[in-house]
Design a protein around this motif. Structure first.
Motif, PDB file in Angstrom:
ATOM      1  N   GLY A  67      95.203  52.026 -29.822  1.00 57.67           N
ATOM      2  CA  GLY A  67      96.102  52.716 -28.655  1.00 57.67           C
ATOM      3  C   GLY A  67      94.606  53.001 -27.288  1.00 57.67           C
ATOM      4  O   GLY A  67      95.336  51.964 -26.248  1.00 57.67           O
TER       5      GLY A  67
ATOM      6  N   GLU B  36      93.208  54.587 -32.796  1.00 58.26           N
ATOM      7  CA  GLU B  36      94.529  54.008 -33.229  1.00 58.26           C
ATOM      8  C   GLU B  36      95.248  54.629 -32.863  1.00 58.26           C
ATOM      9  O   GLU B  36      96.026  55.340 -32.071  1.00 58.26           O
ATOM     10  CB  GLU B  36      94.696  53.695 -34.610  1.00 58.26           C
ATOM     11  CG  GLU B  36      93.170  53.490 -35.390  1.00 58.26           C
ATOM     12  CD  GLU B  36      93.828  51.503 -35.376  1.00 58.26           C
ATOM     13  OE1 GLU B  36      94.802  51.415 -36.134  1.00 58.26           O
ATOM     14  OE2 GLU B  36      92.262  51.291 -36.259  1.00 58.26           O
ATOM     15  N   LYS B  37      97.451  53.950 -32.982  1.00 59.71           N
ATOM     16  CA  LYS B  37      98.281  55.052 -33.100  1.00 59.71           C
ATOM     17  C   LYS B  37      98.877  54.993 -34.209  1.00 59.71           C
ATOM     18  O   LYS B  37      98.045  53.917 -35.362  1.00 59.71           O
ATOM     19  CB  LYS B  37      99.268  54.112 -32.057  1.00 59.71           C
ATOM     20  CG  LYS B  37      98.666  53.550 -31.211  1.00 59.71           C
ATOM     21  CD  LYS B  37     100.115  53.157 -29.603  1.00 59.71           C
ATOM     22  CE  LYS B  37      99.955  51.768 -30.139  1.00 59.71           C
ATOM     23  NZ  LYS B  37     101.298  51.203 -28.990  1.00 59.71           N
TER      24      LYS B  37
ATOM     25  N   GLY C 227      99.599  58.588 -31.167  1.00 54.28           N
ATOM     26  CA  GLY C 227      98.745  58.087 -30.392  1.00 54.28           C
ATOM     27  C   GLY C 227      97.550  58.548 -29.694  1.00 54.28           C
ATOM     28  O   GLY C 227      98.038  59.428 -28.836  1.00 54.28           O
ATOM     29  N   TYR C 228      96.071  57.182 -29.207  1.00 53.30           N
ATOM     30  CA  TYR C 228      95.136  57.939 -28.055  1.00 53.30           C
ATOM     31  C   TYR C 228      95.689  56.917 -26.728  1.00 53.30           C
ATOM     32  O   TYR C 228      95.828  55.741 -26.567  1.00 53.30           O
ATOM     33  CB  TYR C 228      93.584  57.527 -28.901  1.00 53.30           C
ATOM     34  CG  TYR C 228      93.350  59.306 -29.940  1.00 53.30           C
ATOM     35  CD1 TYR C 228      93.360  60.226 -29.657  1.00 53.30           C
ATOM     36  CD2 TYR C 228      93.984  58.354 -31.348  1.00 53.30           C
ATOM     37  CE1 TYR C 228      92.922  60.497 -30.542  1.00 53.30           C
ATOM     38  CE2 TYR C 228      93.799  59.340 -32.513  1.00 53.30           C
ATOM     39  CZ  TYR C 228      93.113  60.330 -31.586  1.00 53.30           C
ATOM     40  OH  TYR C 228      92.613  61.606 -32.947  1.00 53.30           O
TER      41      TYR C 228
ATOM     42  N   SER D 255      98.106  60.359 -26.816  1.00 55.51           N
ATOM     43  CA  SER D 255      99.744  60.051 -25.825  1.00 55.51           C
ATOM     44  C   SER D 255     100.950  60.959 -25.929  1.00 55.51           C
ATOM     45  O   SER D 255     100.732  61.530 -26.604  1.00 55.51           O
ATOM     46  CB  SER D 255     100.373  58.851 -26.157  1.00 55.51           C
ATOM     47  OG  SER D 255      99.975  58.423 -27.050  1.00 55.51           O
TER      48      SER D 255
ATOM     49  N   ASP E  83     102.318  44.900 -30.975  1.00 52.85           N
ATOM     50  CA  ASP E  83     101.748  45.983 -30.447  1.00 52.85           C
ATOM     51  C   ASP E  83     103.263  46.639 -31.479  1.00 52.85           C
ATOM     52  O   ASP E  83     105.061  45.730 -31.238  1.00 52.85           O
ATOM     53  CB  ASP E  83     101.922  46.231 -29.046  1.00 52.85           C
ATOM     54  CG  ASP E  83     101.604  47.429 -29.016  1.00 52.85           C
ATOM     55  OD1 ASP E  83     100.118  48.429 -28.673  1.00 52.85           O
ATOM     56  OD2 ASP E  83     102.518  48.492 -28.636  1.00 52.85           O
TER      57      ASP E  83
ATOM     58  N   ASN F 225     104.877  49.382 -30.136  1.00 53.30           N
ATOM     59  CA  ASN F 225     105.582  50.347 -29.382  1.00 53.30           C
ATOM     60  C   ASN F 225     106.991  49.190 -28.210  1.00 53.30           C
ATOM     61  O   ASN F 225     107.533  49.316 -28.119  1.00 53.30           O
ATOM     62  CB  ASN F 225     104.702  50.908 -28.544  1.00 53.30           C
ATOM     63  CG  ASN F 225     104.604  52.039 -29.338  1.00 53.30           C
ATOM     64  OD1 ASN F 225     105.324  52.556 -30.534  1.00 53.30           O
ATOM     65  ND2 ASN F 225     103.713  52.894 -29.483  1.00 53.30           N
TER      66      ASN F 225
END
Length: 1801
Positions: free
Chosen positions: A138, A153-154, A181-182, A199, A803, A805
């Motif tokens: 993240g 991390e996510k 996630g951050y 997030s 990634d 996402n």
């Protein structure tokens, strides 16, 4: 291993440990303090022991290999875990927040999908750190000490891992901080706390004690997206978060319920709500944030204090501000516009709104424009000592190194790395070497050498790239060509080559490893190109697009278009069949579920293809497959098989149990088993229903399996499977859209239900299938080498790379030898992997860039298609065919019009014939109408059509009107006059006017600058001094009114008496004496002043004449050694300093002068044009008259008639826009003609229409119009002669002799007139040509001047631009100088005022001391010399007594301020009183001693009060002087400091002026010279290099030569003058000696005269200034005034007495009259009584004596006169006493009480 982070991560321990006590947050700043805090608040000792045990060791580290995510390999698959190994990354996620962090001076880290990349800036080597969750990273953060970095991390409840640097060991793990996630992490300033914000969907804000892996505080930050969270650098208890439409201010505080995070949401108020990306906490608690529109917002107390913008309400940045920082006392803002601006911190911190708008205008100190196409997102400072370098993250795909030192040696922005920005849309790999090409929507195509990990080249275009393919070796045997498709439908063929192989590059120093050129470009589509594919033999290229077309090109004939086919949907992928297929076919995969198969298109000959209207191929046999969803059926089938298998298993178990029970129990066992079966029977759940989605799922990718068969991968509902499909038999009867085809086979793909395969590729050997997933993962299926088909998809290798996402894999390719795998994703990342192989890969392998073709450098570069609205190939052909068809139609229309015209002419002839018939035989006009209704109907239809056309064209009409108006405003409104060309009549000479534009802005505006407003110090001091003196005079003159004016006013109202005249005489006498003494004193002072000035003017021994010094100074400055403007120590004189305002004024003056001269010349040319018009009119009249004369003469006697000159269109440009219907028709015909001529050129057909015909026709029409009036006048003038000719034509009788004579005379006259008129015409033409030649000569001279002025204008404009660049900094320096100068002046003025006040106070003190001396002198005079009470009265006078202060009476406010002073005075007075009391203990001043004069005692008391008042006033004045002296010293020190600062500022300004002058010197000035003006020759020739020469005007050179002669003359004169001055000096020395002797003799004479006259040497000045006794004179005047008052009083009493006497007299008269009457009566009575009483006694004797009242009154008046006489004598004695020197003032004489009684009467 159990991780410490897993223990109590929910923060429950902290909740238990909270108490109501108030503690400071500083106890939580370290782990030890935090544990101590927990121990103090723990409820029991057991919990304390547990807490101590759970404390993590400082040296504890996690195992990295156990944390990182590993690839997934299906069990028992024998697939190696390291099947793919990451070797390099060419991408950069530049749009991710804070994705650039600095660990040390050479190492940066950034996130790339599931990897954290360590990049060495010097060696450009990369290291990789994998994600632990495998779901992506993240955000990252770096510890303030650079010893730790954070990887947030996510994933599902992701971790925050803190690594130690440089060991890269996992140090701490923080868990349960957010859900998915951050978004951002930040350390506090000390590094002990860590803040994180999550997030979507939770947006949790958490404060961590990260070393103990414990959360301290946790709360929800906001309900919308949060971008950032940071600690306040000055206060770790304060935090700030910002995000979508909000900013929030947090504070950690201990409340009665425990430690809390208290948040305050920022309220925007009147300001529009904005997303806040960048902000900064100020040291005083305020927050400075950015906005979407580019202004800065200053927050205080949760509200916007002020909005900061630039001058003229211009935004601080063009776009959002992404980052704000405070560095070295300066505020730095980073904007999306690519600018970095530096602002003054104090200006920002102290900013406040000044009006209701809430805006404050400020200007940056410095600014840096990084680049045009740059979008800065974040910036970090590099740790380089002695420099100010920063690394910047560019959201458009770059990492920059910036120098923000803003000095003379500042380096330009350096782009360290360049990447794609946004999703990488396409990827292609070379079939011969380790080269790959990528393209993206950032409009670039890039080439990489992935073996040596080097980017080679890139090429930019106007539109973004969407498709890419490497041209096969069959087409380009060197593998040097790449074909790319773009979003505007254009396809470009690029050629790659090694520039080192070109001969033209031999002389270059730096040569790149590769270069790209554009080889060919064409536009087959109108929408984005989605697929490119070459046929297996390389003969045909197929291109697919979103416009639902597939275009085919013949490769061998330079990509000649073959044709195109339409598809049912947007094209997704094109796949040609391999060599294993018998026929070459194209598989077309559409997004909306359609799959097509087409054979090779037939290539037609060019002759056959020439007449074809469109490129569309309609006779191609196309197979269609319309995919219908079968996933629900497959799931149903799988469920049925599962249930069947379950039933078979249960059935088998039952059989075994039956056998077991039968063996054990026999028949009873079977019965029992039947009962159990009945109990176990249950109803089965229904099977899944058949579901078909209403919207077809998109096909993502596909490939051939066999001829006519293919595999496809779908997204959406149908994801999770690979479907095997087959084309059905061709059936024309069924519509394509109604077909529903199902696959005949499928393969289940694990874990792809929500993660479908996005793209598929195979290895070269067809033994592996590489799949790019939607979530950015790579999946590899191992295929059988013998049978490369999808028999089994259970075994695979899966690894998350991009990634999860937004990192969908867009392209995946293997190298030509299957050693490398390359992937590109939507997250801007490009990864290169090595594929596992038994053979080792060479370490130093490198791709071979193709060598350039022969003659590639000389080939012309094709013209690129940059306009996105350009015609495609198909549209261009259709347009061409349409134009051809329209031409044919217009020809048919023209034929019809000709026929109609012939019929119309025939009809008009019939009408004329009808008119020629007699009236009774003529047809009426209506008889020609076949049907009247037809004409009416035609008229109605025509009107309706006209109306409809007007309505249809209304918008176009308005549009073109507005366009015309804009064009006129843009091009015509700015013109004062257009170019007018006047031609000569007989020659080819012509003269043209200037195309004059309205005066520029420099002619109108005149602005002042700071340097203009500043005057010299001397001028300001003189002005201010004069102003202050005037003001003081003005104010001082109104304070007091002289006494003489009042006396003079009183004189006007009453006459003067003798006593008044005496008083005035005495006053005048005293005034004259005082004035005489003052004049003498003034004369003495003036004489002293003259002597002082004379002594001051006396030159010293080393005196030098100022004129000589000035002359020497001027000689040093202007003679001998000159400092050029280019010299380093050149000092710019004050009058030669220039700025932008002065330069603008100079430029405006030049423009005005040039404009006026051009305007005057234009007026002359316009007058010449008018003269030509008048000449032509006159010539036309003369020609008409000449024609009429020649009509009477024989043809043999005719003189050729001169041609009439014409007005050309260039001479009347103002009429070019005048038109009529005929002009428009002619223009239309010409336009059609031009279109016919240029019909072969499609692209240039519309733009080739010229306006020459229109101008020519209109101008001819105008010339006819201009001459029409003159023709009419000439026709009228010759009407009589024409009528005469007509009359003579009818009469043809023989003339007689007289008539013949008359005819001869007329003939002679006409011959003369003919010759005269011809000569007159020639004279007019010659005269006009002469005027034109003269004016042309003048204009040529003016043209030369104008060219020189243009050159000068360019120079001035360059200087002005340069000065404007310097203006801002110069204004800052000038403001600094002005402010310091003003401050120095103010302080100097204050010092002068202080000195004046001190002088005034000293004068007041002197006056008070004089008053005190006068008081003592008056007292001594009053008591006399031999007064026995003198000592007592002196003690009474000098006694110090304690008095009440006036300020104590006035108020209590001043009492506190003066208490110390009064106490000191009282103590001193008391001490004095004690001392005086010690001398005489029985001293008492309250009682007057016996025999002491009471008046003297009272006088002593009064004078003591006056003395005390004077002493108090002296004390106050001395205190004021001390304060003024202190203030003067303070101000003097400040003046010195300010003067030093002023000198420094002036030196800085002077240095800046010198730098500006140097930059001005660098500008090139063009001076045109002729060869004869160059006098610098070498060996009789002009040298080639004139750079070392000087340019002088002849006048300047002559002046210099004259100056040489003058200097020689001056030298001789100075020598002569020097000799005379020496002689004069000797003579003056002799005269000085003689004068000294004379002075000594005169001094001796004066001394002798003084001794003989006065007996001693006296001071003559004191004698002259000896004045009268002012006290005596005042007493005399007082006495005279008293006498005057007494005289007035006596006069008043005398008047009263006279009045009373007059009244007494009147009464006496009345009484006398009555007495007379009484007397008469008495006499009469007496007579009567005498008669009667003759005998009685005489009784009238009692009335004969004086009356008693008269006697008493007379006595009183006598006493009063005596009393007044006594008082007069007393006053005379007092006056006589006062006239004596040292006379005593006695109390007034008081009469006895008894004597005063008569005054009361």
């Amino acid at each position: 291993m159990k991780e410490p982070g897993d223990q109590d991560t929910d923060g429950r321990r902290l909740d238990k440990s909270k108490s109501d006590g108030k503690r400071s947050l500083s106890s939580l700043k370290s782990a030890s303090k935090y544990s101590q805090y927990v121990e103090d608040l723990a409820p029991a000792s057991e919990e304390v022991e547990e807490e101590v045990k759970k404390k993590i060791s400082e040296n504890f580290f996690y195992d990295y290999t156990e944390l990182i995510s590993m690839p997934f390999v299906t069990p028992d698959s024998n697939i190696p875990l390291d099947l793919l190994t990451l070797v390099h990354s060419f991408g950069y996620d530049c749009r991710k927040r804070a994705n650039l962090q600095l660990l040390d001076s050479n190492t940066v880290i950034y996130i790339a999908g599931n990897q954290l990349i360590f990049l060495n800036l010097k060696t450009k080597e990369q290291m990789y750190l994998r994600s632990s969750s495998g779901r992506g990273i993240g955000v990252i953060g770096v510890h303030p000490d650079k010893t730790y970095f954070t990887v947030a991390e996510k994933g599902v409840f992701p971790k925050i891992i803190i690594y130690e640097y440089p060991s890269l060991k996992p140090y701490r793990i923080l868990q349960d901080g957010t859900e998915l996630g951050y978004a951002y992490v930040d350390f506090d300033n000390s590094g002990t706390l860590l803040a994180s914000v999550g997030s979507s969907p939770d947006y949790t804000l958490t404060i961590w004690n990260w070393k103990e892996e414990q959360p301290i505080l946790r709360t929800k930050a906001f309900s919308q997206e949060v971008f950032k969270v940071t600690f306040n650098p000055e206060d770790d208890e304060q935090l700030t978060t910002s995000g979508s439409g909000h900013i929030k201010f947090w504070e950690m505080a201990l409340t009665f319920t425990g430690l809390k995070l208290q948040g305050s949401l920022g309220r925007f108020g009147k300001t529009a709500t904005t997303d806040i990306e960048g902000y900064m906490q100020l040291p005083d608690g305020k927050v400075l944030s950015g906005s979407e529109w580019g202004n800065m917002l200053l927050w205080e107390g949760g509200l916007i204090k002020v909005e900061l913008c630039r001058a003229a309400r211009k935004s601080c940045h063009q776009g959002p501000i992404n980052q704000i920082m405070l560095d070295e006392g300066e505020v730095i803002t980073i904007g999306a516009d690519g600018c970095i601006r530096i602002w003054d911190f104090e200006t920002v911190d102290t900013a406040d709104s000044i009006d209701d708008t809430g805006l404050l205008e400020i200007e940056p100190i410095n600014e840096l424009q990084v680049g045009k196409n740059v979008k800065l997102f974040s910036m970090i400072k590099m740790n380089e000592i002695g420099s100010n370098f920063w690394l910047a993250q560019d959201a458009n795909g770059a990492i920059w190194k910036l120098d923000l030192s803003f000095s003379n040696i500042t380096q330009d922005p350096d782009c360290l790395f360049s990447f794609h920005s946004g999703a990488v849309e396409a990827l292609a790999v070379s079939p011969l070497t380790y080269l790959m090409a990528t393209t993206a929507l950032d409009c670039s195509v890039r080439i990489y050498d992935f073996a040596s990990k080097t980017p080679l080249a890139q090429m930019k275009f106007k539109q973004g790239g969407t498709a890419l393919a490497w041209v096969p070796q069959l087409v380009s045997y060197t593998g040097a060509q790449i074909i790319a498709g773009f979003e505007d439908g254009v396809v470009r063929i690029l050629e790659l080559y090694d520039p080192k192989g070109l001969t033209i590059f031999a002389g270059r120093k730096k040569i790149s490893d590769a270069d790209i050129i554009l080889k060919q470009v064409f536009k087959p589509h109108t929408a984005r190109v989605t697929a490119l594919a070459y046929e297996r033999d390389g003969e045909i290229l197929a291109t697919g697009s979103k416009d639902q077309t597939v275009f085919f090109f013949e490769v061998e004939k330079d990509y000649k278009p073959i044709g195109y086919i339409t598809t049912p949907g947007p094209v997704r992928q094109l796949v040609w069949s391999s060599n294993s297929h018998p026929d070459s076919t194209l598989l077309i995969i559409c997004e909306n579920g359609y799959v097509l198969e087409t054979p090779l298109p037939t290539i037609k000959e060019e002759e056959e293809n020439r007449d074809v209207v469109s490129y569309e191929i309609k006779d191609m046999d196309i197979k269609y497959f319309h995919f219908s969803s079968v996933k629900s059926k497959i799931l149903r089938l799988i469920e049925i098989e599962k249930r069947k298998a379950l039933r078979d298993l249960k059935k088998k178990e039952k059989e075994e149990r039956r056998k077991q029970l039968a063996a054990e129990m026999g028949e009873d066992g079977e019965k029992e088993l039947q009962v159990e079966e009945e109990e176990e029977e249950e109803e089965e759940e229904p099977l899944p229903e058949i579901f078909i989605p209403s919207t077809p799922c998109h096909i993502l990718c596909g490939f051939y399996s066999e001829p006519g068969k293919f595999w496809v991968s779908l997204g959406g509902y149908d994801a999770g499977f690979l479907y095997h499909c087959e084309f059905p038999l061709y059936d024309q009867s069924t519509a394509i859209t109604k077909k529903k085809d199902e696959p005949f086979d499928f393969r289940l793909l694990e874990d792809t239900e929500d993660n479908p395969i996005q793209t598929i590729t195979f290895s070269i050997h067809q033994d592996m299938m590489f799949c790019g997933m939607q979530n950015g993962a790579i999946r590899v299926y191992i295929l059988s080498q013998n049978k490369p088909s999808l028999i089994n998809t259970e075994y695979y290798w899966h690894f998350n790379i991009h990634d999860n996402n937004y990192g969908c894999i867009k392209g995946i390719c293997t190298s030509f030898d299957d050693r490398f795998l390359v992937t590109t994703g939507a997250d801007s990342n490009i990864f290169v992997f090595t594929i596992f192989s038994e053979f080792e890969l060479k370490k130093d392998i490198k791709a071979e860039v193709p060598s350039p073709r022969f003659g590639i450098e000389t080939e012309p570069i094709p013209k690129d298609i940059e306009d996105p609205k350009a015609y495609s190939i198909e549209n261009a052909r259709r347009k061409r065919q349409h134009d051809k068809l329209m031409k044919e139609v217009e020809e048919i229309k023209a034929g019809k019009r000709e026929k109609l015209k012939a019929l119309r002419n025939e009809f008009w002839k019939l009408l004329e014939m009808n008119q020629g018939l007699p009236k009774h035989m003529q047809f009426k006009r209506t008889d020609f109408d076949i049907d009247s209704k037809i004409r009416a109907e035609i008229g109605r239809k025509t009107a309706f059509k006209i109306q409809q056309v007007e309505k249809e064209l209304a918008w176009e009409k308005e549009k073109h009107q507005i366009g015309l108006m804009k064009l006129q405003n843009r091009f015509r409104e700015s013109l004062e006059s257009d170019t007018i060309v006047v031609h000569a009549i007989q020659s080819d000479h012509k003269i043209s006017s200037y195309r004059l534009v309205k005066p520029s802005k420099y002619c109108k505006s005149k602005r002042t600058s700071l340097s203009d407003r500043r005057t010299s110090k001397l001028e300001r001091l003189e002005k201010e001094g004069a102003g202050r003196k005037d003001s003081q005079k003005d104010t001082g003159g109104n304070i007091s009114v002289p006494e003489e004016s009042i006396i003079e006013k009183g004189k006007k109202f009453r006459p003067k008496t003798l006593s008044e005249i005496m008083v005035e005489n005495q006053i005048e006498k005293t005034r004259k004496l005082i004035l005489k003494a003052e004049r003498a004193q003034l004369k003495i002072q003036q004489r002293k002043k003259e002597w002082e000035e004379l002594y001051k003017s006396k030159p010293q021994d080393d005196f030098e004449d100022p004129r000589d010094v000035q002359a020497i100074k001027e000689a040093q400055l202007y003679m001998g050694d000159f400092n050029l403007k280019t010299a380093a120590d050149y000092k710019i004189p004050e009058h030669m300093r220039i700025n932008a305002a002065k330069k603008e004024e100079e430029l405006g003056h030049l423009d005005t002068l040039a404009h006026s001269k051009k305007k005057n010349m234009n007026k002359c040319i316009l007058s010449l044009r008018d003269l030509k018009v008048a000449v032509i009119e006159e010539i036309q009249c003369l020609v008409q008259e000449l024609k009429s004369i020649q009509s009477t003469l024989h043809v043999s006697k005719h003189i050729p008639i001169p041609e009439v000159p014409q007005i050309l269109p260039e001479e009347v440009p103002e009429k070019r826009f005048q038109y009529d219907e005929e002009t428009l028709l002619n223009f239309k015909r010409q336009q059609i003609k031009i279109q016919d001529e240029t019909s072969s050129q499609l692209e240039k057909g519309e733009s080739a229409i010229s306006g020459g015909g229109f101008l020519r026709l209109s101008s001819i029409k105008d010339s006819d119009l201009t001459t029409r009036d003159s023709l009419s006048r000439s026709s009228k003038a010759s009407s009589f002669s024409v009528d005469t000719v007509k009359f003579l034509e009818f009469e043809k009788a023989d003339p007689i002799d007289i008539e013949l004579e008359v005819m001869k005379r007329d003939e002679i006259k006409h011959l003369y007139m003919q010759q005269y008129l011809t000569n007159r015409i020639k004279e007019l033409i010659v005269t006009f040509d002469a005027e034109l030649h003269l004016l042309r000569h003048q204009k040529l001279k003016l043209d030369t001047q104008m060219k020189l002025s243009d050159l000068h204008h360019v120079t001035l404009f360059q200087e002005m631009l340069l000065l404007k660049n310097f203006e801002k900094q110069e204004n800052i320096l000038q403001e600094r100088v002005n402010s310091l100068d003003k401050e120095e002046q103010d302080m100097q003025w204050k010092i002068n005022e202080t000195l004046k006040e001190m002088e005034e106070k000293k004068n007041e003190i002197a006056k008070l001391q004089d008053q005190e001396k006068a008081l003592y002198a008056g007292f001594q005079a009053a008591i006399g010399e031999n007064n026995k009470f003198a000592n007592f009265l002196t003690k009474v006078l000098k006694k110090r007594i304690k008095r009440v202060k006036k300020k104590e009476v006035e108020g209590d406010a001043d009492e506190d301020e003066e208490s110390d002073e009064s106490s000191e005075e009282e103590s001193s007075l008391e001490s004095d009183e004690d001392e005086s009391g010690s001398d005489d203990e029985v001293f008492d001043d309250s009682i007057c001693p016996t025999n002491c004069d009471v008046g003297l005692f009272e006088l002593a008391l009064q004078l003591r009060e006056k003395r005390l008042d004077i002493e108090e006033a002296l004390v106050e004045e001395k205190k004021i002087i001390d304060n003024l002296r202190k203030e003067h010293d303070t101000l003097s020190k400040k003046v010195k400091v300010v003067a030093a600062n002023l000198n420094v500022a002036e030196e800085a300004l002077e240095a800046y002026q010198r730098e500006k002058q140097q930059r001005l010197n660098e500008l090139l000035v063009v001076i045109p010279l002729k060869l004869h003006q160059v006098e610098h020759v070498v060996f009789g020739e002009i040298p080639n290099d004139l750079s070392g020469t000087l340019v002088f005007s002849n006048h300047s050179l002559g002046r210099l030569q004259e100056r040489i002669i003058q200097l020689h003359e001056e030298n001789s004169k100075q020598q002569k003058l020097n000799k005379e001055c020496r002689e004069r000096r000797k003579q003056l020395i002799r005269e000085k000696r003689e004068m000294a002797k004379t002075i000594s003799k005169m001094e001796e004479t004066v001394h002798q005269l003084m001794i003989s006259k006065f007996g001693r040497v006296i001071d003559l000045e004191a004698l002259q200034t000896l004045s009268v006794n002012t006290t005596l004179e005042e007493l005399k005047i007082k006495k005279l005034r008293k006498e005057l008052t007494n005289a007035k009083e006596m006069k008043m009493w005398e008047e009263k007495i006279a009045q009373v006497r007059w009244e007494l007299m009147m009464k006496t008269k009345e009484h006398t009259k009555k007495l007379h009457q009484m007397n008469d009566l008495c006499i009469e009575k007496k007579k009567l009584d005498s008669r009667l009483n003759t005998l009685q006694n005489q009784q009238g004797n009692a009335f004969q004596g004086p009356r008693k009242a008269d006697i008493v009154a007379r006595q009183k008046v006598t006493e009063l006169i005596q009393l007044q006489a006594e008082r007069i004598s007393a006053l005379k004695e007092e006056i006589a006493l006062l006239r004596k020197k040292g006379g005593l003032i006695l109390p007034p004489i008081q009469p006895p009480q008894g004597e005063m009684k008569p005054m009361g009467l």
